[in-house]
Design a protein around this motif. Structure first.
Motif, PDB file in Angstrom:
ATOM      1  N   GLU A 244       0.836  -1.202   0.000  1.00 15.21           N
ATOM      2  CA  GLU A 244       0.000   0.000   0.000  1.00 15.21           C
ATOM      3  C   GLU A 244       0.872   1.254   0.000  1.00 15.21           C
ATOM      4  N   LEU A 245       1.995   1.200   0.709  1.00 15.28           N
ATOM      5  CA  LEU A 245       2.933   2.323   0.644  1.00 15.28           C
ATOM      6  C   LEU A 245       3.401   2.536  -0.795  1.00 15.28           C
ATOM      7  N   VAL A 246       3.739   1.445  -1.475  1.00  9.76           N
ATOM      8  CA  VAL A 246       4.210   1.542  -2.858  1.00  9.76           C
ATOM      9  C   VAL A 246       3.141   2.171  -3.743  1.00  9.76           C
ATOM     10  N   GLY A 247       1.906   1.680  -3.648  1.00 10.10           N
ATOM     11  CA  GLY A 247       0.833   2.230  -4.468  1.00 10.10           C
ATOM     12  C   GLY A 247       0.631   3.709  -4.236  1.00 10.10           C
ATOM     13  N   ASN A 248       0.690   4.112  -2.979  1.00 12.05           N
ATOM     14  CA  ASN A 248       0.463   5.519  -2.654  1.00 12.05           C
ATOM     15  C   ASN A 248       1.662   6.396  -2.987  1.00 12.05           C
ATOM     16  N   LEU A 249       2.868   5.853  -2.902  1.00 11.41           N
ATOM     17  CA  LEU A 249       4.036   6.621  -3.318  1.00 11.41           C
ATOM     18  C   LEU A 249       3.999   6.870  -4.821  1.00 11.41           C
ATOM     19  N   LEU A 250       3.541   5.870  -5.572  1.00 12.34           N
ATOM     20  CA  LEU A 250       3.379   6.061  -7.015  1.00 12.34           C
ATOM     21  C   LEU A 250       2.358   7.166  -7.290  1.00 12.34           C
ATOM     22  N   VAL A 251       1.229   7.108  -6.595  1.00 10.77           N
ATOM     23  CA  VAL A 251       0.185   8.109  -6.801  1.00 10.77           C
ATOM     24  C   VAL A 251       0.667   9.493  -6.368  1.00 10.77           C
ATOM     25  N   LEU A 252       1.408   9.558  -5.255  1.00 11.69           N
ATOM     26  CA  LEU A 252       1.904  10.853  -4.784  1.00 11.69           C
ATOM     27  C   LEU A 252       2.894  11.444  -5.775  1.00 11.69           C
ATOM     28  N   PHE A 253       3.791  10.614  -6.286  1.00 10.51           N
ATOM     29  CA  PHE A 253       4.714  11.099  -7.309  1.00 10.51           C
ATOM     30  C   PHE A 253       3.936  11.617  -8.510  1.00 10.51           C
ATOM     31  N   ASN A 254       2.937  10.855  -8.909  1.00 10.84           N
ATOM     32  CA  ASN A 254       2.118  11.238 -10.053  1.00 10.84           C
ATOM     33  C   ASN A 254       1.381  12.550  -9.789  1.00 10.84           C
ATOM     34  N   ALA A 255       0.768  12.649  -8.594  1.00 10.13           N
ATOM     35  CA  ALA A 255      -0.022  13.837  -8.265  1.00 10.13           C
ATOM     36  C   ALA A 255       0.854  15.072  -8.107  1.00 10.13           C
ATOM     37  N   SER A 256       2.089  14.884  -7.657  1.00  7.73           N
ATOM     38  CA  SER A 256       2.985  16.014  -7.424  1.00  7.73           C
ATOM     39  C   SER A 256       3.839  16.342  -8.638  1.00  7.73           C
ATOM     40  N   PHE A 257       3.716  15.549  -9.679  1.00  7.99           N
ATOM     41  CA  PHE A 257       4.588  15.689 -10.839  1.00  7.99           C
ATOM     42  C   PHE A 257       3.819  15.937 -12.134  1.00  7.99           C
ATOM     43  N   SER A 258       2.896  15.029 -12.456  1.00 10.80           N
ATOM     44  CA  SER A 258       2.261  15.076 -13.771  1.00 10.80           C
ATOM     45  C   SER A 258       1.465  16.349 -13.996  1.00 10.80           C
ATOM     46  N   THR A 259       0.628  16.724 -13.038  1.00 11.10           N
ATOM     47  CA  THR A 259      -0.168  17.934 -13.228  1.00 11.10           C
ATOM     48  C   THR A 259       0.703  19.190 -13.169  1.00 11.10           C
ATOM     49  N   THR A 260       1.761  19.158 -12.341  1.00 10.84           N
ATOM     50  CA  THR A 260       2.610  20.339 -12.199  1.00 10.84           C
ATOM     51  C   THR A 260       3.369  20.634 -13.480  1.00 10.84           C
ATOM     52  N   ILE A 261       3.773  19.596 -14.187  1.00 12.34           N
ATOM     53  CA  ILE A 261       4.413  19.783 -15.496  1.00 12.34           C
ATOM     54  C   ILE A 261       3.553  20.680 -16.375  1.00 12.34           C
ATOM     55  N   HIS A 262       2.277  20.341 -16.465  1.00 12.33           N
ATOM     56  CA  HIS A 262       1.394  21.060 -17.386  1.00 12.33           C
ATOM     57  C   HIS A 262       0.922  22.388 -16.806  1.00 12.33           C
ATOM     58  N   LEU A 263       0.984  22.533 -15.503  1.00 13.32           N
ATOM     59  CA  LEU A 263       0.760  23.859 -14.919  1.00 13.32           C
ATOM     60  C   LEU A 263       1.847  24.813 -15.389  1.00 13.32           C
ATOM     61  N   PHE A 264       3.107  24.377 -15.338  1.00 12.30           N
ATOM     62  CA  PHE A 264       4.207  25.212 -15.834  1.00 12.30           C
ATOM     63  C   PHE A 264       4.080  25.451 -17.335  1.00 12.30           C
ATOM     64  N   GLY A 265       3.763  24.389 -18.080  1.00 12.82           N
ATOM     65  CA  GLY A 265       3.670  24.536 -19.522  1.00 12.82           C
ATOM     66  C   GLY A 265       2.524  25.426 -19.954  1.00 12.82           C
ATOM     67  N   ASN A 266       1.348  25.227 -19.377  1.00 16.34           N
ATOM     68  CA  ASN A 266       0.182  26.018 -19.769  1.00 16.34           C
ATOM     69  C   ASN A 266       0.315  27.479 -19.366  1.00 16.34           C
ATOM     70  N   ALA A 267       1.109  27.733 -18.320  1.00 16.88           N
ATOM     71  CA  ALA A 267       1.273  29.110 -17.857  1.00 16.88           C
ATOM     72  C   ALA A 267       2.103  29.948 -18.825  1.00 16.88           C
ATOM     73  N   LEU A 268       3.079  29.339 -19.474  1.00 21.44           N
ATOM     74  CA  LEU A 268       4.051  30.137 -20.224  1.00 21.44           C
ATOM     75  C   LEU A 268       3.445  30.899 -21.402  1.00 21.44           C
ATOM     76  N   PRO A 269       2.671  30.275 -22.302  1.00 21.03           N
ATOM     77  CA  PRO A 269       2.071  31.067 -23.386  1.00 21.03           C
ATOM     78  C   PRO A 269       1.189  32.199 -22.870  1.00 21.03           C
ATOM     79  N   LEU A 270       0.512  31.963 -21.748  1.00 15.60           N
ATOM     80  CA  LEU A 270      -0.315  33.022 -21.172  1.00 15.60           C
ATOM     81  C   LEU A 270       0.557  34.175 -20.682  1.00 15.60           C
ATOM     82  N   LEU A 271       1.693  33.839 -20.077  1.00 14.64           N
ATOM     83  CA  LEU A 271       2.611  34.874 -19.605  1.00 14.64           C
ATOM     84  C   LEU A 271       3.143  35.726 -20.741  1.00 14.64           C
ATOM     85  N   LEU A 272       3.370  35.091 -21.886  1.00 14.87           N
ATOM     86  CA  LEU A 272       4.029  35.774 -22.993  1.00 14.87           C
ATOM     87  C   LEU A 272       3.058  36.345 -24.014  1.00 14.87           C
TER      88      LEU A 272
END
Length: 424
Positions: A244-272
């Motif tokens: 269960e630790l493994v499953g949740n560590l995978l999800v935490l990595f995913n939740a803290s990584f995958s969406t944040t990538i696109h938050l940074f990416g989607n922000a840039l064209p708006l900034l510029l």
């Protein structure tokens, strides 16, 4: 297969089929003309209904009647699911658990992944961002295009969450690749046998990796989240297994990584895209990030299951029927946000529902916001001449909407000798 019989069928079907290259926002506007939620024709799509108004999305995510897909729901649909490591790993996580089981695992992670822990990560965010910007300056010398996604938007969240968990920087590239394979399978349009097989291999490798790391931290704790998690479990206050630790560590990595990538990416064209973007970001980074999350959110779709025969906003649903919860549409609901298609960082009462709501609210939300609020101002401060380069490439997913490649230049001029007169 049933035929399209309603406007909701047509629009949701187009969204489901469109992928990352589709601009969903005109379709969301059409959905809003239909109200807050709609039934869908049985047999046409996997979903029996769609929720797309802000109130409807918020309500369904907070209502315990509507569950996530867990092992009990999966069993009658796919009795052989335990033969697939990716399903076993995900079903061991809180992301795919309900009720007491979800609460048991969530309580452990809330104990150690605290607001204080996020605050402690701020120096790491700043240091990693500065290191990546140094590299971008070198790569972009002389006006050379740099892929902002590959060199910043991907690397910063990956290294930050790696630092949080205690993963060596040298392992991050490998780990990110495994998570990308699993995300590819999670996208509802991409569940073929080859994609599933690749996800199974990735889940097997991640499980072995994490089990070894958990054992190492038990033997020799360090100042990281995995050490604190194992200490809390071994202390007897939280009954969570290593798998269960493994499953949740995978999800935490995913939740803290995958969406944040696109938050940074989607922000840039708006900034510029306008003259005021930089000054607005520097003046109010928290407000700016919230408007990016609302206007072009990374996560567009969540799925909920009716836990019993029920009625939702007047729509009858039977136990086991699926509801497509369109957070991307909810963030553009004209009943909740005035002039929703206008990007306005000064928007008042701006509470996007990008990270969900209720019991399954995203664990990584605070860290994602912190990273963006700290690092985006560093980007524009470091490179005053920052500009978009050649054509960007969208991801081929819809659930996570963003860019696969986003070329930029960081120098405004190139001298006769071939070097930039200013790198920012």
């Amino acid at each position: 297969m049933s035929e399209i019989t309603t406007e909701a069928d047509r629009i949701v079907g187009a969204l489901a089929a469109g992928g990352g290259g589709l601009d969903p926002y005109p379709l969301y506007a059409q959905l809003h003309e239909l109200g807050e939620a709609s039934l869908l024709t049985p047999g046409l799509l996997p979903y029996s209904a769609a929720a797309f108004g802000y109130r409807a999305v918020d309500q369904i995510m907070r209502d315990a009647t509507f569950e996530v897909h867990d092992a009990l729901r999966l069993e009658p649909m796919s009795p052989t699911w335990r033969e697939h490591p990716v399903l076993v790993t995900l079903m061991n996580s809180m992301m795919f658990s309900n009720g007491v089981r979800h609460g048991r695992m969530r309580a452990l992670f809330r104990k150690v992944f605290t607001p204080r822990r996020v605050q402690e990560m701020e120096p790491d965010v700043i240091a990693i961002a500065a290191e990546l910007l140094d590299r971008i300056e070198l790569l972009g010398a002389g006006g050379t295009e740099v892929d902002y996604m590959a060199e910043f938007a991907y690397l910063l969240p990956a290294r930050v969450v790696g630092r949080l968990l205690g993963l060596p920087d040298s392992d991050i590239s490998w780990f990110r690749a495994q998570v990308d394979v699993i995300n590819d399978w999670l996208d509802f349009r991409r569940k073929g046998p080859e994609v599933l097989a690749a996800a199974d291999r990735a889940a097997t490798d991640i499980t072995a990796y994490y089990l070894e790391l958990i054992a190492q931290r038990r033997a020799k704790p360090e100042h990281d989240l995995i050490s604190d998690l194992t200490k809390a479990v071994d202390g007897g206050t939280h009954e969570v297994t290593d798998l269960e630790l493994v499953g949740n560590l995978l999800v935490l990595f995913n939740a803290s990584f995958s969406t944040t990538i696109h938050l940074f990416g989607n922000a840039l064209p708006l900034l510029l895209s306008g003259s005021e973007g930089r000054s607005q970001l520097i003046a109010e980074p928290a407000a700016y990030v919230e408007e990016v999350l609302r206007y072009d959110t990374p996560a567009h779709v969540f799925i909920r299951v009716a836990g019993k025969d029920t009625e939702f906003l007047g729509l009858p649903l039977q136990e086991g029927q699926l509801v497509a919860v369109l957070t991307g549409a909810a963030n553009r609901d004209p009943q909740r946000f005035a002039v929703p298609d206008l990007f306005d960082p000064a928007r008042r009462d701006n509470q996007p529902i990008s990270f969900g709501a209720g019991a399954h609210y995203c664990l990584g939300a605070a860290l994602a916001r912190t990273e963006a609020q700290l690092a985006l101002p560093m980007v524009v401060d470091r490179f005053p001449a920052l500009a978009l380069g050649s054509d960007p490439v969208r991801t081929d997913q819809f659930i996570l909407r963003g860019y696969k490649s986003l070329p930029v230049t960081v120098s405004s001029l190139v001298t006769a000798g071939g070097t930039s007169d200013a790198s920012g």
